[in-house]
Design a protein around this motif. Structure first.
Motif, PDB file in Angstrom:
ATOM      1  N   LYS A 151     -24.098 -16.248  -0.260  1.00  0.00           N
ATOM      2  CA  LYS A 151     -24.318 -17.372   0.648  1.00  0.00           C
ATOM      3  C   LYS A 151     -23.544 -18.625   0.254  1.00  0.00           C
ATOM      4  CE  LYS A 151     -28.972 -15.782   1.899  1.00  0.00           C
ATOM      5  NZ  LYS A 151     -30.414 -16.104   1.913  1.00  0.00           N
ATOM      6  N   THR A 152     -23.063 -18.678  -0.988  1.00  0.00           N
ATOM      7  CA  THR A 152     -22.349 -19.875  -1.406  1.00  0.00           C
ATOM      8  C   THR A 152     -21.037 -19.999  -0.642  1.00  0.00           C
ATOM      9  OG1 THR A 152     -21.154 -18.772  -3.202  1.00  0.00           O
ATOM     10  CG2 THR A 152     -23.337 -19.681  -3.718  1.00  0.00           C
ATOM     11  N   LYS A 153     -20.599 -21.224  -0.485  1.00  0.00           N
ATOM     12  CA  LYS A 153     -19.384 -21.492   0.284  1.00  0.00           C
ATOM     13  C   LYS A 153     -18.177 -20.807  -0.337  1.00  0.00           C
ATOM     14  CE  LYS A 153     -16.812 -25.305   2.373  1.00  0.00           C
ATOM     15  NZ  LYS A 153     -16.722 -26.788   2.527  1.00  0.00           N
ATOM     16  N   SER A 154     -18.086 -20.811  -1.668  1.00  0.00           N
ATOM     17  CA  SER A 154     -16.925 -20.230  -2.343  1.00  0.00           C
ATOM     18  C   SER A 154     -16.877 -18.711  -2.194  1.00  0.00           C
ATOM     19  CB  SER A 154     -16.931 -20.610  -3.820  1.00  0.00           C
ATOM     20  OG  SER A 154     -18.095 -20.118  -4.463  1.00  0.00           O
ATOM     21  N   SER A 155     -18.054 -18.064  -2.319  1.00  0.00           N
ATOM     22  CA  SER A 155     -18.091 -16.603  -2.207  1.00  0.00           C
ATOM     23  C   SER A 155     -17.786 -16.145  -0.786  1.00  0.00           C
ATOM     24  CB  SER A 155     -19.447 -16.064  -2.661  1.00  0.00           C
ATOM     25  OG  SER A 155     -20.497 -16.548  -1.843  1.00  0.00           O
ATOM     26  N   ARG A 156     -18.312 -16.857   0.216  1.00  0.00           N
ATOM     27  CA  ARG A 156     -18.024 -16.477   1.602  1.00  0.00           C
ATOM     28  C   ARG A 156     -16.559 -16.761   1.948  1.00  0.00           C
ATOM     29  NH1 ARG A 156     -21.985 -13.143   3.569  1.00  0.00           N
ATOM     30  NH2 ARG A 156     -20.814 -13.290   5.497  1.00  0.00           N
ATOM     31  N   LYS A 157     -16.013 -17.834   1.362  1.00  0.00           N
ATOM     32  CA  LYS A 157     -14.611 -18.155   1.615  1.00  0.00           C
ATOM     33  C   LYS A 157     -13.699 -17.063   1.061  1.00  0.00           C
ATOM     34  CE  LYS A 157     -11.093 -21.724   0.938  1.00  0.00           C
ATOM     35  NZ  LYS A 157     -10.777 -23.054   0.353  1.00  0.00           N
ATOM     36  N   LYS A 158     -14.020 -16.574  -0.136  1.00  0.00           N
ATOM     37  CA  LYS A 158     -13.226 -15.497  -0.732  1.00  0.00           C
ATOM     38  C   LYS A 158     -13.287 -14.251   0.136  1.00  0.00           C
ATOM     39  CE  LYS A 158     -12.796 -12.677  -4.941  1.00  0.00           C
ATOM     40  NZ  LYS A 158     -11.358 -12.945  -5.163  1.00  0.00           N
ATOM     41  N   GLU A 176     -13.417  -5.137  -4.281  1.00  0.00           N
ATOM     42  CA  GLU A 176     -12.971  -6.140  -5.248  1.00  0.00           C
ATOM     43  C   GLU A 176     -12.292  -7.313  -4.541  1.00  0.00           C
ATOM     44  OE1 GLU A 176     -12.329  -3.603  -9.370  1.00  0.00           O
ATOM     45  OE2 GLU A 176     -10.585  -4.007  -8.092  1.00  0.00           O
ATOM     46  N   GLY A 177     -11.553  -7.017  -3.494  1.00  0.00           N
ATOM     47  CA  GLY A 177     -10.928  -8.091  -2.731  1.00  0.00           C
ATOM     48  C   GLY A 177     -11.946  -9.016  -2.106  1.00  0.00           C
ATOM     49  N   ALA A 178     -13.121  -8.448  -1.783  1.00  0.00           N
ATOM     50  CA  ALA A 178     -14.199  -9.238  -1.192  1.00  0.00           C
ATOM     51  C   ALA A 178     -15.021  -9.978  -2.238  1.00  0.00           C
ATOM     52  CB  ALA A 178     -15.108  -8.334  -0.364  1.00  0.00           C
ATOM     53  N   GLY A 179     -14.725  -9.749  -3.522  1.00  0.00           N
ATOM     54  CA  GLY A 179     -15.379 -10.516  -4.571  1.00  0.00           C
ATOM     55  C   GLY A 179     -16.354  -9.774  -5.445  1.00  0.00           C
ATOM     56  N   PHE A 180     -16.439  -8.443  -5.306  1.00  0.00           N
ATOM     57  CA  PHE A 180     -17.384  -7.669  -6.103  1.00  0.00           C
ATOM     58  C   PHE A 180     -16.705  -7.021  -7.309  1.00  0.00           C
ATOM     59  CE2 PHE A 180     -19.212  -7.829  -1.858  1.00  0.00           C
ATOM     60  CZ  PHE A 180     -20.533  -8.139  -2.134  1.00  0.00           C
ATOM     61  N   LYS A 181     -17.500  -6.699  -8.308  1.00  0.00           N
ATOM     62  CA  LYS A 181     -17.074  -5.848  -9.405  1.00  0.00           C
ATOM     63  C   LYS A 181     -17.587  -4.453  -9.082  1.00  0.00           C
ATOM     64  CE  LYS A 181     -17.859  -9.751 -12.519  1.00  0.00           C
ATOM     65  NZ  LYS A 181     -18.736 -10.267 -13.605  1.00  0.00           N
ATOM     66  N   VAL A 182     -16.791  -3.421  -9.360  1.00  0.00           N
ATOM     67  CA  VAL A 182     -17.101  -2.088  -8.833  1.00  0.00           C
ATOM     68  C   VAL A 182     -17.072  -1.027  -9.918  1.00  0.00           C
ATOM     69  CG1 VAL A 182     -16.484  -0.341  -7.116  1.00  0.00           C
ATOM     70  CG2 VAL A 182     -16.064  -2.773  -6.631  1.00  0.00           C
ATOM     71  N   ASN A 183     -18.173  -0.300 -10.046  1.00  0.00           N
ATOM     72  CA  ASN A 183     -18.182   0.964 -10.781  1.00  0.00           C
ATOM     73  C   ASN A 183     -17.896   2.063  -9.769  1.00  0.00           C
ATOM     74  OD1 ASN A 183     -18.835  -0.098 -13.325  1.00  0.00           O
ATOM     75  ND2 ASN A 183     -21.029   0.014 -12.943  1.00  0.00           N
ATOM     76  N   ILE A 184     -16.654   2.527  -9.699  1.00  0.00           N
ATOM     77  CA  ILE A 184     -16.298   3.559  -8.725  1.00  0.00           C
ATOM     78  C   ILE A 184     -16.616   4.943  -9.269  1.00  0.00           C
ATOM     79  CG2 ILE A 184     -13.883   3.990  -9.344  1.00  0.00           C
ATOM     80  CD1 ILE A 184     -15.296   3.406  -5.779  1.00  0.00           C
ATOM     81  N   GLU A 194     -14.046 -13.990   3.451  1.00  0.00           N
ATOM     82  CA  GLU A 194     -13.404 -14.153   4.752  1.00  0.00           C
ATOM     83  C   GLU A 194     -11.895 -14.303   4.619  1.00  0.00           C
ATOM     84  OE1 GLU A 194     -14.808 -13.592   7.562  1.00  0.00           O
ATOM     85  OE2 GLU A 194     -16.788 -13.337   6.628  1.00  0.00           O
ATOM     86  N   SER A 195     -11.431 -14.892   3.521  1.00  0.00           N
ATOM     87  CA  SER A 195      -9.996 -15.003   3.301  1.00  0.00           C
ATOM     88  C   SER A 195      -9.369 -13.626   3.107  1.00  0.00           C
ATOM     89  CB  SER A 195      -9.733 -15.882   2.076  1.00  0.00           C
ATOM     90  OG  SER A 195      -8.348 -15.945   1.794  1.00  0.00           O
ATOM     91  N   PHE A 196     -10.048 -12.773   2.339  1.00  0.00           N
ATOM     92  CA  PHE A 196      -9.550 -11.411   2.135  1.00  0.00           C
ATOM     93  C   PHE A 196      -9.535 -10.648   3.456  1.00  0.00           C
ATOM     94  CE2 PHE A 196     -10.474  -6.887   1.296  1.00  0.00           C
ATOM     95  CZ  PHE A 196      -9.352  -6.564   0.539  1.00  0.00           C
ATOM     96  N   ILE A 197     -10.604 -10.752   4.225  1.00  0.00           N
ATOM     97  CA  ILE A 197     -10.680 -10.067   5.515  1.00  0.00           C
ATOM     98  C   ILE A 197      -9.567 -10.538   6.443  1.00  0.00           C
ATOM     99  CG2 ILE A 197     -12.047  -9.908   7.642  1.00  0.00           C
ATOM    100  CD1 ILE A 197     -14.554  -9.784   5.878  1.00  0.00           C
TER     101      ILE A 197
END
Length: 465
Positions: A287-294, A208-216, A296-299
């Motif tokens: 691949k979008t700039k916003s998704s990759r930024k989210k 989730e921190g990397a930007g995904f929604k998760v069915n755990i 890499e920022s979390f990482i």
């Protein structure tokens, strides 16, 4: 001392390689109906067992109680109804008894999902459980069934049978859109893996921190049956571990046209967790700039925090390196075995002494699992053995050369006395873990790795005192 059931001792083993025997001492898994704990791991789901008296109680006590004292949860433990089949059901069949149990259970138990699991008696005498459950399903009762007699395999096998039963009988067919960024995670075996709750929480947190929604799907971070109903809507499935979950993912690929990503190594530590998240992101096509930024920022935030703690840890490591173990052994199920081995070699520079997998993976996966160990690091290759019998395992460990320093053994309660014999330290990391109380502890991801380091070196320092 653990009171998990054991079988008679096997014949002596004199070779270092595993040797097939006619019995297993100190078992390391449950039987297929132990998948009742997989049902209990789904919030507001209740297993109904159609089996002999004591079967379900033994599965709960072994897998959940004397394994980290995890508790029964909403629908496990003493809550789970059972037919307690007797000689009468062997002779006349137990279909009516099961039907009566379901009816009475519906009157007094509140659940979002019921799952009927069968034991050896009904499977051997041929009870048609489907004919019992189907009328309830037609009435709109949220119920499914799986035939999980002990001869079907262990609780890993039962887990796959149960997940497929819920998908086919409860989730059902689906024709509709996929939700962008939604993923289903198939990973650790609930309750059998002592730290599954904390580990699944960390997996969900990082994804989730990397930007995904998760069915755990399992555990306290799951939303229960609503997540299961949403399985077909996921963009793809993630199988995290060497083999468990692959059968489910392949079935979902056929049923819903969902692709899946197989990541064989559970991520422990910053390097592996970062690699895992980037692999998932690449597979998802972020691949979008916003998704990759989210991402890499979390990482960056997680790695900064992780390496700051690790920097402080190096003061201890530099001071006490002379008294710390150099070699290790890992005895346990394939998911934790592989992940721990990779972390200990790559992060701590320890030398693999012996790796023994105990969850009896299907033969079709074993060569691939071996290949993971042969590439454990750029300059480290090791072999892994598959053995279920504790007597044979302990003979192998006694014959292993751990060098001049006492080893650290990552194993179970069954290895405690052996660790003393070898003058080593024991870190219990798998079933049964009867000397640890486990609530939300995790050993994987960014945060779990720090907890693992604390556990390893608190144990080794204490052992040398």
């Amino acid at each position: 001392m653990s009171i998990v059931d054991t079988e008679d001792k096997v014949s002596p083993v004199t070779e270092t390689t595993s040797k097939k025997t006619n019995s297993i001492e100190q078992v390391r898994y449950g039987c297929a109906i132990g998948a009742m704990q997989s049902v209990a791991a789904i919030p507001r789901a209740i297993p109904i067992t159609h089996c002999g008296p004591g079967c379900s109680d033994k599965q709960f006590m072994n897998l959940a109680f004397y394994n980290g004292f995890q508790g029964g949860g909403y629908g496990g433990g003493a809550v789970a109804p059972s037919t307690n089949a007797s000689e009468r059901e062997v002779v006349f069949g137990g279909a009516q008894r099961l039907s009566d149990l379901i009816e009475s259970g519906l009157e007094i138990l509140e659940a979002d999902l019921f799952v009927v699991l069968t034991g050896c008696i009904p499977d051997l005498v041929g009870d048609d459980v489907g004919s019992v459950v189907t009328p309830f399903q037609k009435q709109g009762v949220p119920i499914a069934f799986a035939e999980t007699g002990g001869f079907k395999g262990n609780n890993f096998t039962g887990h796959e049978l149960v997940t497929r039963a819920i998908i086919d009988q409860y989730v059902g067919d689906y024709v509709g859109p996929k939700t962008k960024g939604l993923v289903n995670v198939w990973s650790l075996l609930p309750y059998h893996n002592t730290f599954w709750r904390g580990d699944l929480t960390e997996i969900k947190r990082t994804l989730e921190g990397a930007g995904f929604k998760v069915n755990i799907l399992f555990g306290p971070e799951s939303e229960g049956v609503s997540e299961w109903k949403a399985i077909p809507q996921a963009e793809f499935n993630i199988v995290l571990g060497p083999w468990l979950g692959l059968a489910t993912a392949r079935h979902l690929e056929q049923k819903y046209g969902q692709r899946f990503l197989h990541v064989p190594v559970l991520p422990i530590g910053a390097h592996e967790t970062t690699s895992f998240l980037r692999t998932v992101a690449d597979f998802a096509g972020l691949k979008t700039k916003s998704s990759r930024k989210k991402l890499e920022s979390f990482i960056q935030d997680e790695e900064t925090r992780y390496y700051k703690y690790l920097e402080d840890f190096t003061d201890f490591y530099a001071e006490y390196w002379w008294g710390l173990p150099a070699k290790f052994a890992v005895i346990g199920d394939s998911a934790y075995n592989l992940a721990l081995t990779k972390f200990l070699v790559n992060q701590l520079g320890l030398i693999p002494g012996r790796q023994i997998i105990t969850d009896n993976p299907p033969d079709e996966f074993r060569d691939e699992i071996r290949s993971y160990y042969r590439a454990i690091a750029e300059d480290v290759s090791t072999e892994v053995e598959f053995e279920e019998d504790s007597y044979a395992i302990h003979q192998i460990l006694r014959q292993t050369d751990f060098g001049h320093k006492p080893p650290v053994i990552f194993g179970t309660t069954w290895e405690r006395d052996l660790a003393k014999e070898l003058k080593g330290a024991i870190v219990e990391v798998g079933f049964p873990t009867s000397y640890e109380v486990v609530l939300s502890r995790s050993y994987i991801g960014y945060r779990g790795a720090l907890t693992l380091l604390e556990k390893i070196y608190t144990t080794t320092v204490s052992a040398s005192a």
